[in-house]
Design an enzyme around this catalytic site. Structure first.
Site, PDB file in Angstrom:
ATOM      1  N   THR A  85       0.808  -1.212   0.000  1.00  0.00           N
ATOM      2  CA  THR A  85       0.000   0.000   0.000  1.00  0.00           C
ATOM      3  C   THR A  85       0.845   1.268   0.000  1.00  0.00           C
ATOM      4  O   THR A  85       1.777   1.399   0.783  1.00  0.00           O
ATOM      5  CB  THR A  85      -0.918   0.001   1.237  1.00  0.00           C
ATOM      6  N   ARG A 242      -6.964  -5.179   8.534  1.00  0.00           N
ATOM      7  CA  ARG A 242      -6.579  -4.266   9.597  1.00  0.00           C
ATOM      8  C   ARG A 242      -7.554  -4.397  10.753  1.00  0.00           C
ATOM      9  O   ARG A 242      -8.770  -4.565  10.552  1.00  0.00           O
ATOM     10  CB  ARG A 242      -6.573  -2.826   9.088  1.00  0.00           C
ATOM     11  N   GLU A 271      -1.197  -3.729  18.328  1.00  0.00           N
ATOM     12  CA  GLU A 271      -0.417  -4.932  18.054  1.00  0.00           C
ATOM     13  C   GLU A 271       0.900  -4.903  18.814  1.00  0.00           C
ATOM     14  O   GLU A 271       1.722  -4.005  18.575  1.00  0.00           O
ATOM     15  CB  GLU A 271      -0.164  -5.060  16.551  1.00  0.00           C
ATOM     16  N   HIS A 290       0.964 -10.856  12.821  1.00  0.00           N
ATOM     17  CA  HIS A 290       1.040 -10.057  11.587  1.00  0.00           C
ATOM     18  C   HIS A 290       2.020 -10.679  10.591  1.00  0.00           C
ATOM     19  O   HIS A 290       2.923 -10.019  10.068  1.00  0.00           O
ATOM     20  CB  HIS A 290       1.458  -8.625  11.914  1.00  0.00           C
ATOM     21  N   GLY A 293       1.497 -10.998   5.526  1.00  0.00           N
ATOM     22  CA  GLY A 293       2.185 -10.290   4.456  1.00  0.00           C
ATOM     23  C   GLY A 293       3.604 -10.803   4.243  1.00  0.00           C
ATOM     24  O   GLY A 293       4.072 -11.713   4.928  1.00  0.00           O
TER      25      GLY A 293
END
Length: 354
Positions: A85, A242, A271, A290, A293
């Site tokens: 992003t 998110r 987080e 997380h 990704g």
């Protein structure tokens, strides 16, 4: 033939992750790197470094692409962003100056889609609950009251780059797919072999719901406790997008009284969550740090995509992943307020930003 002059600007620890030795070598063969690698702060402190740069290679914690930046970089023609992003650094000034911009969002979509596929398949077998019960009770629980991976229904919330990649990965499996995305029509759905439904229907009808919506002011808190409460007996909710998209307090309240619903959360608003949070104590919540990704060697896929885009740019060919002022407004590249953006450098300790 004269080489264009290039520069790297991104977080110091992101450079070797994204642009590995082979990527940096290939870039150096195509352009003249005219300065040592820079960071957002070093460029802000010494903007004169940008004076001769014609192409920029960036990634996590790239520079804010605003009027001041371009005033210091009058020769800049193209930006190669080796991460996902770009909403936290894009400004209208990019389009005013006709800068070519391309992103590795599609490359980052690959590991997120792979993580989600694995999670969906395991969840349809109720793997989380059954593994926990086997270890706790020292025996095998009943395994036949699970949805399974034949004829079950998977629901996707939003159909961006990640969800489209996930659709490709789901095709070999005997599963029905429901999608909620207000930007897609029934004709679009027909071409993809999916069924478009309301957000409410995705939660009510699916055995697994996977969330893939970008964070914008209008999407914050879009997933409510009522959505979670409406899920089928034994359903699973997955979030790799998110945490801000979910009303977490409402979700945790529902999960407290509906132990049959499983939540697999790769992201949360804070987080990691604070110590003592229900995220840790509820048996039907699985937290991953997380990791969906790009991580480790996967990050070099993003750099490789940018090397390939650079070659196309130099050859005068259309770029495969180019952004436009219009396209970014319907994707996670859409510029967002600073308080909604979490660039990689600010989040390295929590496992990255997808």
């Amino acid at each position: 033939m004269r080489k264009l002059k290039g520069i790297y600007i991104l977080a110091p620890d992101a450079l070797p992750l994204i642009y590995g030795d082979s990527e940096q070598r290939d870039i150096a063969q195509l352009v003249d790197i005219c300065a040592p690698p820079q960071t957002r702060q070093s460029i802000a402190d010494n903007p004169d470094i940008l004076a001769n740069a014609e192409v920029l290679f960036s990634g996590w914690s790239g520079p804010m692409l605003d009027e001041a930046f371009f005033a210091a970089a009058p020769k800049l023609k193209a930006i190669f962003y080796g991460a996902g992003t770009m909403g936290y650094i894009l400004t209208p000034e990019v389009w005013k100056r006709g800068i070519v911009v391309t992103s590795a969002l599609e490359a980052n979509a690959v590991p997120v889609a792979e993580y989600t596929l694995a999670t969906i398949l395991f969840s349809l077998k109720h793997g989380w609950r059954l593994a926990q019960q086997t270890k706790k009770h020292h025996c095998h629980p009943d395994r036949n009251h699970v949805p399974g991976c034949y004829g079950s229904t998977v629901g996707l919330v939003s159909l961006g780059a990640i969800a489209r990649k996930l659709l490709e990965l789901l095709r070999p499996f005997d599963l029905d797919v429901l999608v909620y995305d207000p930007f897609f029509t029934d004709r679009d759905a027909g071409a993809l072999g999916i069924e478009m439904v309301s957000l409410e229907a995705v939660f009510q009808r699916s055995d697994v719901v996977s969330l893939h919506t970008p964070v914008f002011p209008e999407t914050i808190g879009m997933i409510t406790g009522q959505h979670i409460s409406s899920m089928k007996q034994g359903a699973t909710f997955i979030n790799t997008a998110r945490g801000e998209l979910i009303r977490e307090g409402e979700m945790l309240e529902v999960l407290s009284r509906r132990p049959d619903i499983q939540a697999v959360l790769d992201v949360t608003i804070k987080e990691p969550p604070e110590a003592g949070s229900l995220f840790y104590s509820l048996d039907n919540v699985v937290l991953t740090p997380h990791i969906a990704g790009s991580a480790g060697k996967e990050c070099q896929r993003m750099g490789r995509y940018m090397v390939d885009e650079l070659q196309r740019y130099l050859d005068g060919e259309p770029l495969r992943y180019a952004l436009t002022e219009r396209s970014v407004m319907r994707s996670s590249h859409r510029p967002v307020a600073a308080n909604l953006a979490r660039p990689r450098a600010a989040a390295m300790a929590i496992g990255g930003v997808t």
